[in-house]
Enzyme design. Sequence first.
Site, PDB file in Angstrom:
ATOM      1  N   SER A 186      51.916  32.014  53.483  1.00  0.00           N
ATOM      2  CA  SER A 186      51.346  30.708  53.212  1.00  0.00           C
ATOM      3  C   SER A 186      49.950  30.671  53.817  1.00  0.00           C
ATOM      4  O   SER A 186      49.255  31.681  53.852  1.00  0.00           O
ATOM      5  CB  SER A 186      52.240  29.602  53.772  1.00  0.00           C
ATOM      6  OG  SER A 186      51.708  28.329  53.470  1.00  0.00           O
ATOM      7  N   LYS A 212      50.165  26.567  48.607  1.00  0.00           N
ATOM      8  CA  LYS A 212      50.533  27.062  49.930  1.00  0.00           C
ATOM      9  C   LYS A 212      51.618  26.200  50.575  1.00  0.00           C
ATOM     10  O   LYS A 212      52.473  26.713  51.294  1.00  0.00           O
ATOM     11  CB  LYS A 212      49.302  27.141  50.813  1.00  0.00           C
ATOM     12  CG  LYS A 212      48.270  28.172  50.370  1.00  0.00           C
ATOM     13  CD  LYS A 212      48.761  29.607  50.543  1.00  0.00           C
ATOM     14  CE  LYS A 212      49.276  30.264  49.291  1.00  0.00           C
ATOM     15  NZ  LYS A 212      49.714  31.675  49.524  1.00  0.00           N
ATOM     16  N   LYS A 268      44.616  50.426  40.644  1.00  0.00           N
ATOM     17  CA  LYS A 268      43.928  49.926  41.837  1.00  0.00           C
ATOM     18  C   LYS A 268      44.798  50.114  43.075  1.00  0.00           C
ATOM     19  O   LYS A 268      44.310  50.511  44.148  1.00  0.00           O
ATOM     20  CB  LYS A 268      43.580  48.451  41.653  1.00  0.00           C
ATOM     21  CG  LYS A 268      42.828  47.838  42.820  1.00  0.00           C
ATOM     22  CD  LYS A 268      42.521  46.367  42.548  1.00  0.00           C
ATOM     23  CE  LYS A 268      41.811  45.716  43.734  1.00  0.00           C
ATOM     24  NZ  LYS A 268      41.555  44.283  43.509  1.00  0.00           N
ATOM     25  N   TYR A 288      44.946  25.018  45.717  1.00  0.00           N
ATOM     26  CA  TYR A 288      45.356  26.039  46.685  1.00  0.00           C
ATOM     27  C   TYR A 288      46.298  25.432  47.718  1.00  0.00           C
ATOM     28  O   TYR A 288      47.338  26.020  48.045  1.00  0.00           O
ATOM     29  CB  TYR A 288      44.118  26.616  47.368  1.00  0.00           C
ATOM     30  CG  TYR A 288      44.423  27.699  48.383  1.00  0.00           C
ATOM     31  CD1 TYR A 288      44.987  28.914  47.991  1.00  0.00           C
ATOM     32  CD2 TYR A 288      44.134  27.510  49.732  1.00  0.00           C
ATOM     33  CE1 TYR A 288      45.260  29.910  48.917  1.00  0.00           C
ATOM     34  CE2 TYR A 288      44.405  28.507  50.670  1.00  0.00           C
ATOM     35  CZ  TYR A 288      44.962  29.700  50.256  1.00  0.00           C
ATOM     36  OH  TYR A 288      45.229  30.690  51.186  1.00  0.00           O
TER      37      TYR A 288
END
Length: 322
Positions: A156, A187, A58, A183
């Site tokens: 982040s 972060k 990819k 998430y």
Amino acid sequence: MTGLFGATSTTDDVLAGVDLSGKRVLVTGVSAGLGVETARALVAHGAQVVGAARDLAKAEAATAAVRALTANGGSLELIELDLASLTSVRASSHALLADKRQFDIVIANAGVMAAPFGHTADGFETQFGTNHLGHFTFVNRIAPLIKEGGRLVNLSSSGHRFADVDLDDPNFEHAAYDPWLAYGRSKTANILFAVEFDRRHKERGIRATAVHPGGIRTELARHLEPGTLEAMVSKINSDLAAEGKPNYELKSVPQGAATSVWAGIVAPANEVGGKYCENCHVATIAEGQIGPTVEGVYAYALDGDRAKALWAKSEEMVGERF
């Protein structure tokens, strides 16, 4: 320096007139979006870029045009790195250490967002394991290759505002899983990792920073249901309209990658070291509850003691000391 660029600046704006000949840069996540654009901008200005990706086929297809950019002496080579597997992380870092060539900049760009509950190959919650622990292990293992005066840039997000890290339950073994909460934790961890890495390495002249690229339509949103991103933007704009403010606009990919190259190359090291940056400048500490379009970083993400504690917990989880 801060006032020269802003939210609409692109990678080409930031790097205008900059010659990166002789610079060697490692960028993770070069199979799509920000990673490909970051690599393109760097190669176009003469840098020798090593691009890391989980799916090499990819990445090869996505970077074909980048690898053809040889006019200024730049180049792009690809290496395999699956951040969700410590076996892959260790194999990739071992190969780089054996190669012995150094890096001027490392840009930890790869990541996942709002993924459904799951685990990495080593049993870590997917987002914390991939976004933080994978990069934590990889970057620390190759840290001897970063030149004196070099930089680390961790990608982040304003999503750090969703949650501080939870050092007692990082894998959601006790708390109910929420994809945005997870998430947010990951972060925040990206920022705290940069804070502690900067503290540990600045005597060598190596500085680390964390950046928020902005809201961008990329493959990062692949786990969202169709229409979710559009609904989020619509809600934001409804709230802004009620306050008499202009609409929120998603950034283009070149605009989103601009802060990464600004923080890694253009900004003074002492200005960005140990900091969180957005829109090509260092963010200020946000007070109280802030919305998704308001600039600022929460204080817990820059807390030095919290950063040290996360480092120790991360070493414990991956079974290595750095």
